[in-house]
Structures are given as structure tokens and as C-alpha cells.
Design a protein around this motif. Structure first.
Motif, mmCIF file in Angstrom:
data_model
loop_
_atom_site.group_PDB
_atom_site.id
_atom_site.type_symbol
_atom_site.label_atom_id
_atom_site.label_comp_id
_atom_site.label_asym_id
_atom_site.label_seq_id
_atom_site.Cartn_x
_atom_site.Cartn_y
_atom_site.Cartn_z
ATOM 1 N N GLU A 1 0.872 -1.126 0.110
ATOM 2 C CA GLU A 1 0.064 0.049 0.212
ATOM 3 C C GLU A 1 0.929 1.231 -0.065
ATOM 4 O O GLU A 1 2.096 1.052 0.542
ATOM 5 C CB GLU A 1 -1.135 -0.053 1.347
ATOM 6 N N ASN B 1 -0.621 -6.775 2.475
ATOM 7 C CA ASN B 1 -1.636 -6.413 2.993
ATOM 8 C C ASN B 1 -2.821 -6.158 2.175
ATOM 9 O O ASN B 1 -3.374 -4.938 2.159
ATOM 10 C CB ASN B 1 -1.362 -5.143 3.796
ATOM 11 N N ILE B 2 -2.950 -6.871 1.129
ATOM 12 C CA ILE B 2 -3.874 -6.640 0.252
ATOM 13 C C ILE B 2 -5.369 -6.587 0.646
ATOM 14 O O ILE B 2 -6.193 -6.099 0.348
ATOM 15 C CB ILE B 2 -3.725 -7.492 -1.255
ATOM 16 N N VAL B 3 -5.562 -7.354 1.762
ATOM 17 C CA VAL B 3 -6.980 -7.667 2.623
ATOM 18 C C VAL B 3 -6.172 -7.047 3.838
ATOM 19 O O VAL B 3 -5.203 -7.091 4.458
ATOM 20 C CB VAL B 3 -7.534 -8.890 2.632
ATOM 21 N N GLY B 4 -7.265 -6.157 4.498
ATOM 22 C CA GLY B 4 -6.982 -5.643 5.866
ATOM 23 C C GLY B 4 -6.014 -4.421 5.766
ATOM 24 O O GLY B 4 -5.638 -3.972 4.805
ATOM 25 N N VAL C 1 -5.559 -1.104 5.295
ATOM 26 C CA VAL C 1 -6.716 -0.054 4.705
ATOM 27 C C VAL C 1 -7.276 -0.610 3.471
ATOM 28 O O VAL C 1 -6.587 -1.570 2.676
ATOM 29 C CB VAL C 1 -5.849 1.160 4.287
ATOM 30 N N GLU D 1 -8.587 -0.115 -0.200
ATOM 31 C CA GLU D 1 -7.826 0.289 -1.393
ATOM 32 C C GLU D 1 -8.719 0.639 -2.482
ATOM 33 O O GLU D 1 -9.510 -0.236 -2.955
ATOM 34 C CB GLU D 1 -6.969 -0.857 -1.895
ATOM 35 N N GLY E 1 -11.123 -4.392 2.787
ATOM 36 C CA GLY E 1 -11.230 -4.289 4.202
ATOM 37 C C GLY E 1 -10.248 -3.584 4.694
ATOM 38 O O GLY E 1 -9.278 -3.030 4.425
HETATM 39 CA CA LIG Z 1 -5.197 -3.263 2.206
#
Ligand SMILES: [Ca+2]
Ligand SMILES: [Ca+2]
Ligand SMILES: [Cu+2]
Length: 352
Positions: A113, A276-279, A281, A283, A315
Motif C-alpha cells: 500500500e 496487506n492486500i486485505v486488511g 486499509v 484500497e 477491508g
Molecule cells: Ca489493504
């Protein structure tokens, strides 16, 4: 080959004093998202507030970025056929289904991110003012606020009282006037609108990913799994992502190590090397929101041709299964392109 393009960046200098926070209370909708899908900034007089009209960049300020630099810290996703969506949707009204085939051209997507350090370079180089700064406020989860800031706030968001519109909250003051980012430069940037995210990606000669590109990236080459690493939330009892543990919204036990955002390099990546593609922040993606997806195979789909909301994915640290089970690859949510919040960020992509 990627062409090096000089994008004249645009930004509105419009001083827009009239706006409201519009909270959509749709009784037929499934549980309100704890992560802000019902928070939107909407101008009363659209016509008096054109977006994207004036240059913010002198050509001199723009440093061309060449492919080797451009794709550093990115991964290449090879063109081909992939599946997105799910035939077991948790939030049917969100348009999580059906599972469908997409054919994508090769693209690169950021491993991480966009961080506060990244975004501060952009602001230094371009003097970009984010929409949160121009409007003078942004949404912050109340549990992160100091009592001083909290006590100054009169408005309450009916459907999501844990969200507070905080004066002066912005990317560099995530919890308002008495906060800063000096101890979290490596965390994901937040309080960036879709328009801000677009401006950042363009500055680097990149763009936002389409929802299909984002979701293919999320799935990491796995077949029809819930999460980027498989179907178990805690494989070997290990936290793989930053969401909410405890009872939402009153008790965040932070068993994953984080009450708010986390460093963008934290937690193991998926098999594509993406973090961190989920959780952490939400996107932004480039797609306009729509929910009636065809089950026919689509080639490089880009979402609805127009709309009022953009699709966000993945998410955030506020997601909990009881309220907002949206830290799944197929899950999705929406906000207007000028909305910002303390759990909404982005990563960039570029065509190969
Ligand atoms: Ca994310
Ligand atoms: Ca957490
Ligand atoms: Cu959520």
C-alpha cells in the motif's frame, strides 16, 4: 514496453464551502459496514465545484520515471485468464457474485500500500492538497481520537456512530489537530480520496488498478479461496492481516498487533509477493461501482461506464466478521471519489 508519459496533473482550486456528509440509511441493505461504506462526502452544488481542472504541476517539477524505477517494488501479474467473484457471496447486495472469468493483459501492481513516506514525497514535489485538507475535515474512527478532539465534535453519523467527522483530519494528521505521522511514516497513508489517489499514481506514471486486476492480485494464484493465503483466517494460528479482534466497535484487543494502521511491509505477502492486500486499509480501484455482474467472460473489465461511487477493496483494520466481513478477495464496497476516511488508502498499478 512502458512508455514514459508526462501527465499534467489536475486539481481543483475550487473553494467549496457547501457540502454535506450524506449517510445512506438503506433498510433493505445488509448490516452496515463498520468500515465506512456509508460515509460519503457529497457536494450540494456540484456545478459550483468542478473537480480536476487546473494544473498543479509545473513541467519542471515532473521528473520522468523510467521503467526500472517505475516497477521497483511492484510485481508483474502475467496476462491470461483468471476467476474473480464468488458463487458463495456473503454480502449478496454488494455484488460479490457470480464467480466469473476475466481475461487480463499483463500488468504491474505495487507490492505495498502507498505509505505516508511515499505520499509525503508526492506532496513535497507537487504541493498537492488533498480533498480532506480542502474540505477541512475527514472521518476518523472514534476509538482512535483523543478526548480533546472527541469533545469538540457535535455531529454523529446515524448508521455508524463510531465514525466522527474530525476537523483538520488529513493524511498528515490522521486523528485531527493534535496528531501527526512522524512515528508511522512506514504505515499506509489514509484520508486520501479517490481523486487524491489518482493524482498520486499519475505523478509516478502509474494508475489505479481496475477491480479485476486488484482481485486477481488478491487471490495470489489460488483457486476460489476466501483470503489471499487460503480459506483459514488464522493458518497455524498466525495473524496474516490487520483487522479487528474483540467486540466491534467497543473493544479492540489488537491480537494482530495493531489498533490502527500497520507498516505496509508487515505480515507475510501472498504468493504473488503482495502485502496487506486485505486488511490494514481499504484500497481504491479505478472502477465505477456496479453490482449486476454478468457471468460471461469479460476481457479487461473496467466496471460501470459511469456512476457516483468508486469501488474499494480489501477491508481494513476496522473489519470484524460480525459487522463487516469484507477482508475477503471477493468482497467490495464503495464511496464517492471525494470521500476520505482514516481506513481508506490505495496502491497503484501500471500496464506492462
Ligand atoms: Ca489493504
Ligand atoms: Ca488490528
Ligand atoms: Cu469493513
Amino acid at each position: 514496453m512502458i512508455e514514459v508519459l508526462t501527465f499534467p496533473l489536475k486539481i481543483s482550486e475550487c473553494i467549496c464551502l457547501l457540502y454535506v456528509f450524506v449517510i445512506f440509511a438503506n433498510a433493505s441493505e445488509e448490516k452496515d459496514c463498520g468500515c465506512g461504506k456509508n460515509l460519503n462526502r457529497q457536494r450540494l452544488e456540484e456545478s459550483s465545484c468542478p473537480v480536476d481542472n487546473e494544473d498543479i504541476l509545473d513541467d519542471e517539477l515532473f521528473k520522468p520515471i523510467y521503467k526500472t524505477d517505475l516497477t521497483a517494488k511492484m510485481v508483474e501479474i502475467k496476462g491470461g485468464s483468471y476467476f474473480i467473484g464468488t458463487n458463495a457471496p456473503f454480502f449478496v447486495a454488494d455484488g460479490e457474485g457470480p464467480r466469473r472469468e476475466v481475461e487480463l493483459n499483463s500488468f504491474y501492481i505495487d507490492k505495498y500500500e502507498v505509505s505516508n513516506a511515499d505520499f509525503s514525497k508526492f506532496v513535497k514535489a507537487t504541493e498537492h492538497k488533498t480533498e480532506a485538507e480542502k474540505f477541512g475535515d475527514s472521518f476518523v474512527f472514534e476509538g482512535l481520537l483523543s478526548d480533546t478532539v472527541k469533545n469538540e465534535i457535535k455531529e454523529v453519523v446515524a448508521q455508524a456512530p463510531w465514525w466522527l467527522p474530525v476537523k483538520q483530519a488529513a493524511w498528515n494528521r490522521p486523528e485531527g489537530s493534535d496528531s501527526n505521522i512522524s512515528d508511522r511514516m512506514d504505515h499506509a497513508v489514509v484520508h486520501v480520496s479517490w481523486n487524491d489517489a489518482m493524482a498520486y499514481c499519475k505523478w509516478l506514471g502509474k494508475r489505479l488498478p481496475t477491480e479485476a486486476e486488484w482481485e486477481v492480485t488478491c487471490r495470489g494464484g489460488l483457486n476460489d479461496r476466501l483470503f489471499p493465503w487460503g480459506n483459514k483466517l488464522l493458518p497455524n494460528n498466525e495473524h496474516r492481516t490487520n483487522i479487528w479482534q474483540g467486540e466491534f466497535p467497543v473493544n479492540n484487543t489488537a491480537e494482530d498487533g495493531f489498533i490502527g494502521t500497520n507498516p505496509v511491509t508487515h505480515f507475510p505477502p501472498n504468493d504473488y509477493g503482495v502485502y496487506n492486500i486485505v486488511g490494514n486499509v481499504w484500497e481504491w480501484t479505478s472502477d465505477w461501482w456496479m453490482t449486476d455482474h454478468t457471468s460471461e467472460k469479460q476481457i479487461n473489465p473496467t466496471g460501470a461506464p459511469s456512476g457516483s461511487d468508486k469501488v474499494k477493496k480489501g477491508g481494513s483494520y476496522l473489519c470484524h466478521k460480525s459487522y463487516c466481513y469484507r477482508y475477503r478477495c471477493a468482497a467490495r464496497s464503495q464511496n464517492t471519489p471525494d470521500t476520505s476516511a482514516g481506513n481508506l488508502g490505495f496502491r497503484c498499478a501500471v500496464s506492462a
